[in-house]
Design a protein around this motif. Structure first.
Motif, PDB file in Angstrom:
ATOM      1  N   GLU A 183       1.855  -2.779  -7.450  1.00 33.80           N
ATOM      2  CA  GLU A 183       1.228  -2.973  -6.146  1.00 33.80           C
ATOM      3  C   GLU A 183       1.705  -4.267  -5.499  1.00 33.80           C
ATOM      4  O   GLU A 183       1.875  -4.328  -4.285  1.00 33.80           O
ATOM      5  CB  GLU A 183      -0.293  -2.974  -6.290  1.00 33.80           C
ATOM      6  CG  GLU A 183      -0.858  -1.618  -6.657  1.00 33.80           C
ATOM      7  CD  GLU A 183      -2.361  -1.667  -6.911  1.00 33.80           C
ATOM      8  OE1 GLU A 183      -3.014  -2.644  -6.493  1.00 33.80           O
ATOM      9  OE2 GLU A 183      -2.861  -0.726  -7.533  1.00 33.80           O
ATOM     10  N   LYS A 184       1.924  -5.310  -6.315  1.00 33.90           N
ATOM     11  CA  LYS A 184       2.419  -6.582  -5.788  1.00 33.90           C
ATOM     12  C   LYS A 184       3.785  -6.386  -5.135  1.00 33.90           C
ATOM     13  O   LYS A 184       4.044  -6.914  -4.068  1.00 33.90           O
ATOM     14  CB  LYS A 184       2.540  -7.619  -6.909  1.00 33.90           C
ATOM     15  CG  LYS A 184       1.225  -8.135  -7.422  1.00 33.90           C
ATOM     16  CD  LYS A 184       1.487  -9.149  -8.524  1.00 33.90           C
ATOM     17  CE  LYS A 184       0.197  -9.614  -9.165  1.00 33.90           C
ATOM     18  NZ  LYS A 184       0.445 -10.552 -10.267  1.00 33.90           N
ATOM     19  N   ILE A 185       4.643  -5.612  -5.803  1.00 29.95           N
ATOM     20  CA  ILE A 185       5.988  -5.365  -5.267  1.00 29.95           C
ATOM     21  C   ILE A 185       5.905  -4.586  -3.962  1.00 29.95           C
ATOM     22  O   ILE A 185       6.603  -4.892  -2.996  1.00 29.95           O
ATOM     23  CB  ILE A 185       6.855  -4.611  -6.295  1.00 29.95           C
ATOM     24  CG1 ILE A 185       7.064  -5.480  -7.530  1.00 29.95           C
ATOM     25  CG2 ILE A 185       8.192  -4.198  -5.704  1.00 29.95           C
ATOM     26  CD1 ILE A 185       7.689  -4.755  -8.696  1.00 29.95           C
ATOM     27  N   GLU A 186       5.017  -3.579  -3.921  1.00 31.21           N
ATOM     28  CA  GLU A 186       4.884  -2.770  -2.714  1.00 31.21           C
ATOM     29  C   GLU A 186       4.351  -3.590  -1.545  1.00 31.21           C
ATOM     30  O   GLU A 186       4.648  -3.315  -0.392  1.00 31.21           O
ATOM     31  CB  GLU A 186       3.998  -1.553  -2.990  1.00 31.21           C
ATOM     32  CG  GLU A 186       4.687  -0.529  -3.878  1.00 31.21           C
ATOM     33  CD  GLU A 186       3.801   0.649  -4.245  1.00 31.21           C
ATOM     34  OE1 GLU A 186       2.591   0.614  -3.953  1.00 31.21           O
ATOM     35  OE2 GLU A 186       4.327   1.608  -4.845  1.00 31.21           O
ATOM     36  N   ARG A 187       3.548  -4.634  -1.821  1.00 32.79           N
ATOM     37  CA  ARG A 187       3.004  -5.476  -0.752  1.00 32.79           C
ATOM     38  C   ARG A 187       4.025  -6.474  -0.235  1.00 32.79           C
ATOM     39  O   ARG A 187       3.929  -6.933   0.892  1.00 32.79           O
ATOM     40  CB  ARG A 187       1.760  -6.218  -1.237  1.00 32.79           C
ATOM     41  CG  ARG A 187       0.527  -5.315  -1.264  1.00 32.79           C
ATOM     42  CD  ARG A 187      -0.677  -6.097  -1.644  1.00 32.79           C
ATOM     43  NE  ARG A 187      -0.602  -6.231  -3.113  1.00 32.79           N
ATOM     44  CZ  ARG A 187      -1.352  -7.004  -3.846  1.00 32.79           C
ATOM     45  NH1 ARG A 187      -2.246  -7.769  -3.295  1.00 32.79           N
ATOM     46  NH2 ARG A 187      -1.215  -7.049  -5.151  1.00 32.79           N
ATOM     47  N   MET A 188       5.005  -6.833  -1.048  1.00 32.28           N
ATOM     48  CA  MET A 188       6.027  -7.781  -0.610  1.00 32.28           C
ATOM     49  C   MET A 188       6.914  -7.110   0.430  1.00 32.28           C
ATOM     50  O   MET A 188       7.289  -5.957   0.291  1.00 32.28           O
ATOM     51  CB  MET A 188       6.890  -8.236  -1.791  1.00 32.28           C
ATOM     52  CG  MET A 188       6.204  -9.103  -2.772  1.00 32.28           C
ATOM     53  SD  MET A 188       7.443  -9.608  -4.004  1.00 32.28           S
ATOM     54  CE  MET A 188       6.373  -9.969  -5.359  1.00 32.28           C
ATOM     55  N   GLU A 189       7.228  -7.875   1.452  1.00 32.39           N
ATOM     56  CA  GLU A 189       8.088  -7.341   2.508  1.00 32.39           C
ATOM     57  C   GLU A 189       9.541  -7.681   2.209  1.00 32.39           C
ATOM     58  O   GLU A 189       9.848  -8.730   1.663  1.00 32.39           O
ATOM     59  CB  GLU A 189       7.685  -7.922   3.857  1.00 32.39           C
ATOM     60  CG  GLU A 189       6.307  -7.446   4.300  1.00 32.39           C
ATOM     61  CD  GLU A 189       5.929  -7.977   5.667  1.00 32.39           C
ATOM     62  OE1 GLU A 189       6.837  -8.331   6.439  1.00 32.39           O
ATOM     63  OE2 GLU A 189       4.731  -8.030   5.945  1.00 32.39           O
ATOM     64  N   GLU A 190      10.401  -6.793   2.556  1.00 36.73           N
ATOM     65  CA  GLU A 190      11.849  -6.950   2.474  1.00 36.73           C
ATOM     66  C   GLU A 190      12.379  -7.158   1.054  1.00 36.73           C
ATOM     67  O   GLU A 190      13.441  -7.724   0.865  1.00 36.73           O
ATOM     68  CB  GLU A 190      12.319  -8.076   3.398  1.00 36.73           C
ATOM     69  CG  GLU A 190      11.998  -7.805   4.851  1.00 36.73           C
ATOM     70  CD  GLU A 190      12.452  -8.925   5.765  1.00 36.73           C
ATOM     71  OE1 GLU A 190      13.213  -9.811   5.316  1.00 36.73           O
ATOM     72  OE2 GLU A 190      12.055  -8.912   6.930  1.00 36.73           O
ATOM     73  N   VAL A 191      11.624  -6.738   0.040  1.00 36.22           N
ATOM     74  CA  VAL A 191      12.129  -6.718  -1.335  1.00 36.22           C
ATOM     75  C   VAL A 191      11.857  -5.339  -1.922  1.00 36.22           C
ATOM     76  O   VAL A 191      10.976  -4.618  -1.452  1.00 36.22           O
ATOM     77  CB  VAL A 191      11.483  -7.795  -2.242  1.00 36.22           C
ATOM     78  CG1 VAL A 191      11.831  -9.180  -1.756  1.00 36.22           C
ATOM     79  CG2 VAL A 191      10.010  -7.605  -2.381  1.00 36.22           C
ATOM     80  N   ASP A 192      12.616  -5.003  -2.930  1.00 30.69           N
ATOM     81  CA  ASP A 192      12.427  -3.707  -3.567  1.00 30.69           C
ATOM     82  C   ASP A 192      12.823  -3.804  -5.032  1.00 30.69           C
ATOM     83  O   ASP A 192      13.538  -4.723  -5.440  1.00 30.69           O
ATOM     84  CB  ASP A 192      13.266  -2.630  -2.868  1.00 30.69           C
ATOM     85  CG  ASP A 192      12.587  -1.280  -2.866  1.00 30.69           C
ATOM     86  OD1 ASP A 192      11.751  -1.036  -3.751  1.00 30.69           O
ATOM     87  OD2 ASP A 192      12.906  -0.466  -1.987  1.00 30.69           O
ATOM     88  N   LEU A 193      12.345  -2.860  -5.807  1.00 28.58           N
ATOM     89  CA  LEU A 193      12.649  -2.778  -7.230  1.00 28.58           C
ATOM     90  C   LEU A 193      13.934  -1.968  -7.389  1.00 28.58           C
ATOM     91  O   LEU A 193      14.086  -0.899  -6.796  1.00 28.58           O
ATOM     92  CB  LEU A 193      11.488  -2.079  -7.949  1.00 28.58           C
ATOM     93  CG  LEU A 193      11.504  -2.063  -9.455  1.00 28.58           C
ATOM     94  CD1 LEU A 193      11.429  -3.478 -10.002  1.00 28.58           C
ATOM     95  CD2 LEU A 193      10.338  -1.249  -9.977  1.00 28.58           C
ATOM     96  N   CYS A 194      14.875  -2.498  -8.165  1.00 21.92           N
ATOM     97  CA  CYS A 194      16.144  -1.798  -8.356  1.00 21.92           C
ATOM     98  C   CYS A 194      16.650  -2.045  -9.767  1.00 21.92           C
ATOM     99  O   CYS A 194      16.040  -2.778 -10.543  1.00 21.92           O
ATOM    100  CB  CYS A 194      17.164  -2.267  -7.328  1.00 21.92           C
ATOM    101  SG  CYS A 194      17.605  -4.007  -7.499  1.00 21.92           S
ATOM    102  N   TYR A 195      17.778  -1.416 -10.092  1.00 20.13           N
ATOM    103  CA  TYR A 195      18.442  -1.634 -11.377  1.00 20.13           C
ATOM    104  C   TYR A 195      19.937  -1.578 -11.150  1.00 20.13           C
ATOM    105  O   TYR A 195      20.408  -1.114 -10.112  1.00 20.13           O
ATOM    106  CB  TYR A 195      18.008  -0.591 -12.415  1.00 20.13           C
ATOM    107  CG  TYR A 195      18.397   0.829 -12.084  1.00 20.13           C
ATOM    108  CD1 TYR A 195      19.555   1.388 -12.597  1.00 20.13           C
ATOM    109  CD2 TYR A 195      17.601   1.613 -11.242  1.00 20.13           C
ATOM    110  CE1 TYR A 195      19.913   2.687 -12.293  1.00 20.13           C
ATOM    111  CE2 TYR A 195      17.954   2.906 -10.938  1.00 20.13           C
ATOM    112  CZ  TYR A 195      19.112   3.437 -11.464  1.00 20.13           C
ATOM    113  OH  TYR A 195      19.471   4.720 -11.169  1.00 20.13           O
TER     114      TYR A 195
END
Length: 182
Positions: free
Chosen positions: A2-14
């Protein structure tokens, strides 16, 4: 998560290892899509979970693969393949063979186009002499059949699970790891 989803202009990747997630700016990710790969979103994961777990047949990519398949599955009867219990003796028309092959490819739109290709490709089953049979429902029309050794359907090809279902498992593992680290 949820913290990641709330951050703007960042995303989870690999990068190369699905089990090593990175939090990167969208500019970095979209600037180098060769290096960075995005995971599915929560909504996409839920959509995957609602999908049915169906198997689908491997699809042929080339006509050479189709020719190899037809020659392996529909063989003329000879003394070398009589003892192989994977095969059964069947009388089939080219139209019936087309219907079976059509499960693995979309290359042929009609049985006539398939039949023409079979002749041009010189498929093995064509050496078997045709048996002409009058059709009861079509007066006067004759259907050409061949007596062949046919590989039983359970030996026809590999089935593969939908790739999205495999991704679902990987994503759940990653989400659990992330939650355990926070």
């Amino acid at each position: 998560m949820e913290k990641i989803e709330r951050m703007e202009e960042v995303d989870l990747c690999y990068t190369t290892n699905l089990l090593k997630p990175y939090i990167m700016s969208e500019a970095t990710i979209y600037g180098d899509l060769e290096q960075y790969n995005l995971y599915l979103s929560s909504k996409e994961i839920q959509g995957i979970e609602s999908d049915q777990e169906e198997d689908e047949l491997e699809r042929f990519e080339t006509r050479a693969q189709i020719k190899e398949f037809v020659n392996a599955v529909f063989q003329p009867i000879d003394k070398n393949n009589l003892s192989d219990n994977r095969f059964i003796k069947k009388t089939l028309s080219t139209e019936r063979i087309f219907k079976i092959v059509n499960n693995y490819t979309d290359d042929f739109k009609t049985s006539n186009s398939f039949s023409t290709w079979c002749s041009a490709a010189g498929l093995d089953f064509l050496v078997v002499e045709c048996i002409r049979k009058n059709l009861k429902y079509d007066s006067g029309q004759k259907k050409r059949n061949r007596c062949l050794h046919v590989l039983q359907s359970e030996h026809h090809g590999k089935k593969k699970k939908k790739k999205r279902l495999i991704l679902k498992v990987i994503i759940k593992i990653l989400l659990l790891k992330l939650l355990m680290n926070n």
